[in-house]
Design a protein around this motif. Structure first.
Motif, PDB file in Angstrom:
ATOM      1  N   SER A  30     -13.777 -23.960 -24.284  1.00 29.16           N
ATOM      2  CA  SER A  30     -12.889 -24.212 -25.418  1.00 29.16           C
ATOM      3  C   SER A  30     -13.689 -24.405 -26.699  1.00 29.16           C
ATOM      4  O   SER A  30     -13.324 -23.877 -27.760  1.00 29.16           O
ATOM      5  CB  SER A  30     -12.019 -25.433 -25.146  1.00 29.16           C
ATOM      6  OG  SER A  30     -11.205 -25.257 -24.010  1.00 29.16           O
ATOM      7  N   ALA A  34     -13.432 -22.118 -29.877  1.00 22.46           N
ATOM      8  CA  ALA A  34     -12.707 -22.720 -30.999  1.00 22.46           C
ATOM      9  C   ALA A  34     -13.578 -22.878 -32.242  1.00 22.46           C
ATOM     10  O   ALA A  34     -13.091 -22.696 -33.361  1.00 22.46           O
ATOM     11  CB  ALA A  34     -12.150 -24.076 -30.574  1.00 22.46           C
ATOM     12  N   SER A  79      -3.943 -18.401 -36.872  1.00 21.24           N
ATOM     13  CA  SER A  79      -2.988 -19.507 -36.949  1.00 21.24           C
ATOM     14  C   SER A  79      -1.780 -19.243 -36.053  1.00 21.24           C
ATOM     15  O   SER A  79      -1.300 -20.151 -35.357  1.00 21.24           O
ATOM     16  CB  SER A  79      -2.531 -19.715 -38.397  1.00 21.24           C
ATOM     17  OG  SER A  79      -3.614 -20.069 -39.231  1.00 21.24           O
ATOM     18  N   LEU A 129      -1.727 -17.358 -33.360  1.00 18.64           N
ATOM     19  CA  LEU A 129      -2.163 -17.486 -31.977  1.00 18.64           C
ATOM     20  C   LEU A 129      -2.320 -18.951 -31.568  1.00 18.64           C
ATOM     21  O   LEU A 129      -2.000 -19.326 -30.424  1.00 18.64           O
ATOM     22  CB  LEU A 129      -3.488 -16.741 -31.778  1.00 18.64           C
ATOM     23  CG  LEU A 129      -3.430 -15.206 -31.901  1.00 18.64           C
ATOM     24  CD1 LEU A 129      -4.827 -14.618 -31.766  1.00 18.64           C
ATOM     25  CD2 LEU A 129      -2.497 -14.606 -30.861  1.00 18.64           C
ATOM     26  N   SER A 130      -2.811 -19.778 -32.482  1.00 13.90           N
ATOM     27  CA  SER A 130      -2.969 -21.202 -32.161  1.00 13.90           C
ATOM     28  C   SER A 130      -1.619 -21.880 -31.976  1.00 13.90           C
ATOM     29  O   SER A 130      -1.453 -22.708 -31.066  1.00 13.90           O
ATOM     30  CB  SER A 130      -3.769 -21.908 -33.250  1.00 13.90           C
ATOM     31  OG  SER A 130      -3.058 -21.918 -34.474  1.00 13.90           O
ATOM     32  N   TYR A 131      -0.639 -21.536 -32.807  1.00 15.64           N
ATOM     33  CA  TYR A 131       0.703 -22.108 -32.646  1.00 15.64           C
ATOM     34  C   TYR A 131       1.319 -21.675 -31.312  1.00 15.64           C
ATOM     35  O   TYR A 131       1.985 -22.460 -30.629  1.00 15.64           O
ATOM     36  CB  TYR A 131       1.606 -21.683 -33.796  1.00 15.64           C
ATOM     37  CG  TYR A 131       1.290 -22.368 -35.104  1.00 15.64           C
ATOM     38  CD1 TYR A 131       1.115 -23.754 -35.162  1.00 15.64           C
ATOM     39  CD2 TYR A 131       1.161 -21.642 -36.281  1.00 15.64           C
ATOM     40  CE1 TYR A 131       0.811 -24.377 -36.354  1.00 15.64           C
ATOM     41  CE2 TYR A 131       0.866 -22.264 -37.484  1.00 15.64           C
ATOM     42  CZ  TYR A 131       0.693 -23.636 -37.521  1.00 15.64           C
ATOM     43  OH  TYR A 131       0.394 -24.262 -38.700  1.00 15.64           O
ATOM     44  N   GLY A 169      -0.390 -20.874 -28.622  1.00 18.97           N
ATOM     45  CA  GLY A 169      -1.118 -21.578 -27.565  1.00 18.97           C
ATOM     46  C   GLY A 169      -0.666 -23.016 -27.393  1.00 18.97           C
ATOM     47  O   GLY A 169      -0.596 -23.527 -26.272  1.00 18.97           O
ATOM     48  N   ILE A 170      -0.344 -23.684 -28.485  1.00 14.04           N
ATOM     49  CA  ILE A 170       0.131 -25.060 -28.407  1.00 14.04           C
ATOM     50  C   ILE A 170       1.526 -25.128 -27.801  1.00 14.04           C
ATOM     51  O   ILE A 170       1.868 -26.080 -27.089  1.00 14.04           O
ATOM     52  CB  ILE A 170       0.123 -25.703 -29.807  1.00 14.04           C
ATOM     53  CG1 ILE A 170      -1.323 -25.823 -30.319  1.00 14.04           C
ATOM     54  CG2 ILE A 170       0.794 -27.067 -29.798  1.00 14.04           C
ATOM     55  CD1 ILE A 170      -1.424 -26.279 -31.754  1.00 14.04           C
ATOM     56  N   MET A 230      -4.476 -24.445 -24.505  1.00 14.19           N
ATOM     57  CA  MET A 230      -4.046 -25.477 -25.447  1.00 14.19           C
ATOM     58  C   MET A 230      -5.232 -26.134 -26.135  1.00 14.19           C
ATOM     59  O   MET A 230      -5.165 -26.441 -27.343  1.00 14.19           O
ATOM     60  CB  MET A 230      -3.202 -26.529 -24.745  1.00 14.19           C
ATOM     61  CG  MET A 230      -2.726 -27.648 -25.675  1.00 14.19           C
ATOM     62  SD  MET A 230      -1.583 -28.812 -24.909  1.00 14.19           S
ATOM     63  CE  MET A 230      -0.120 -27.781 -24.775  1.00 14.19           C
ATOM     64  N   SER A 275      -6.480 -23.994 -28.981  1.00 11.14           N
ATOM     65  CA  SER A 275      -5.517 -23.992 -30.080  1.00 11.14           C
ATOM     66  C   SER A 275      -5.623 -25.269 -30.907  1.00 11.14           C
ATOM     67  O   SER A 275      -5.615 -25.226 -32.147  1.00 11.14           O
ATOM     68  CB  SER A 275      -4.099 -23.838 -29.523  1.00 11.14           C
ATOM     69  OG  SER A 275      -3.979 -22.660 -28.746  1.00 11.14           O
ATOM     70  N   ARG A 287      -7.369 -25.597 -34.841  1.00  5.63           N
ATOM     71  CA  ARG A 287      -6.610 -26.076 -35.988  1.00  5.63           C
ATOM     72  C   ARG A 287      -7.364 -27.199 -36.712  1.00  5.63           C
ATOM     73  O   ARG A 287      -7.421 -27.225 -37.943  1.00  5.63           O
ATOM     74  CB  ARG A 287      -5.243 -26.586 -35.535  1.00  5.63           C
ATOM     75  CG  ARG A 287      -4.325 -25.536 -34.937  1.00  5.63           C
ATOM     76  CD  ARG A 287      -4.021 -24.427 -35.916  1.00  5.63           C
ATOM     77  NE  ARG A 287      -3.407 -24.930 -37.130  1.00  5.63           N
ATOM     78  CZ  ARG A 287      -3.230 -24.213 -38.228  1.00  5.63           C
ATOM     79  NH1 ARG A 287      -3.654 -22.955 -38.274  1.00  5.63           N
ATOM     80  NH2 ARG A 287      -2.637 -24.730 -39.273  1.00  5.63           N
TER      81      ARG A 287
END
Length: 316
Positions: A109, A113, A133, A135-137, A139-140, A192, A195, A199
């Motif tokens: 990670s 990240a 952004s 993709l991170s949303y 993933g969360i 997760m 993500s 951020r």
């Protein structure tokens, strides 16, 4: 530093005691009776009562807790009601698998990240930043168990590239085989974490890029990549350590779900089996071990603050 470590250890003792009390109370309030797993159709009521007495379940709840606490302080976590083996032995057999999976997921990670967060901040509000952004949303938001099912369906059933369960293939005992079995569960745990880390790294990098020392480096002729790697990254590491300490609980909870879906032979799958089997000693043992992991993890994170920022070490 040694005094600080000792003080933190002493502070953790009442915390662990409080966790044990709450966990023991919740287990006793849960529906079900562990004696039922020993009952057979031919048993008489006095036989069932004899089993209850032998397990110590006839005592008041507070007495059961005191007996358990006395045994734990002497190094005895009790015996499993289902497996009929010492709880400490069961946990020690499962710890390497869980630590290996969690450690791999945590390391992977960070490797993913950190560069993605730096690139996203350097390309603020551009196409690359918006894609990362989004993709991170995603993933969360994706539930871990659903993502695990999708990976099993795609890579294990349809493509048949990777195994879908277990830690080893029967008849094989190689590191490569373990790695193949760990790819899917490690990916689920990473989703997760990557993500969230990305951020935080992005937001902290953006704030650092507005500092005066960055503009001075640009005036000296440094490129953006050099500034990000040599100067900004050091100042971003401290928030990353904070997030690592805070995310350990989520990582452990995710490991429980992931190990159950992939039948990974770790503490998570053992804990879920114990919960469904009302195996109180195993549940309490795993709860206390995982709580101890969290305390140690947060202590290590605090110690790393002093390594990254010497001012904190001096203040201590």
């Amino acid at each position: 530093m040694s005094k600080y470590v000792l003080r933190r250890i002493l502070q953790a003792i009442p915390l662990l005691l409080f966790i044990s009390i709450v966990s023991f109370a919740l287990i006793k309030l849960a529906p079900g009776d562990p004696v039922n797993s020993f009952v057979t159709p031919n048993m008489k009521p006095e036989d069932i009562e004899r089993i209850r007495v032998s397990l110590g379940l006839n005592e008041p709840v507070y007495m059961q807790y005191l007996y358990w606490l006395k045994n734990v302080l002497s190094g005895d976590l009790g015996y499993s009601l289902v497996n009929h083996r010492p709880v400490s032995t069961l946990i020690m057999e499962r710890i390497p698998a869980t630590l290996g999976l969690m450690g791999s997921a945590l390391l992977l990670s960070l490797i993913i990240a950190i560069p993605l967060g730096l690139i996203s901040a350097a390309k603020k509000n551009r196409l690359v930043d918006r894609i990362f952004s989004l993709l991170s949303y995603i993933g969360i938001s994706i539930p871990g168990f659903w993502f695990a099912m999708m990976l099993i369906y795609l890579f294990a059933i349809e493509l048949q590239w990777l195994p879908s369960m277990g830690m080893r293939t029967i008849g094989k005992d190689s590191v490569l085989d373990i790695i193949k079995h760990g790819i899917l569960p490690c990916t689920v745990l990473c989703l997760m974490q990557v993500s969230v880390y990305m951020r935080y790294i992005r937001s902290n990098t953006i704030s650092q890029l507005e500092e005066d020392y960055v503009q001075i480096q640009y005036a000296y002729g440094s490129t953006r990549g050099t500034v990000l790697v040599r100067h900004v990254l050091k100042n971003v590491l401290l928030p990353i350590i904070t997030i690592l300490g805070m995310s350990l609980s989520e990582l452990i909870a995710g490991a429980f779900i992931t190990e159950t879906v992939f039948t990974w032979p770790g503490m998570g799958s053992l804990g879920i089996t114990a919960i469904f089997g009302l195996d109180y000693p195993v549940i309490m043992g795993i709860t206390m071990i995982t709580s101890l992991f969290l305390v140690i993890g947060n202590l290590i994170a605090d110690l790393l603050y002093g390594v990254v920022d010497p001012r904190i070490k001096t203040a201590r």
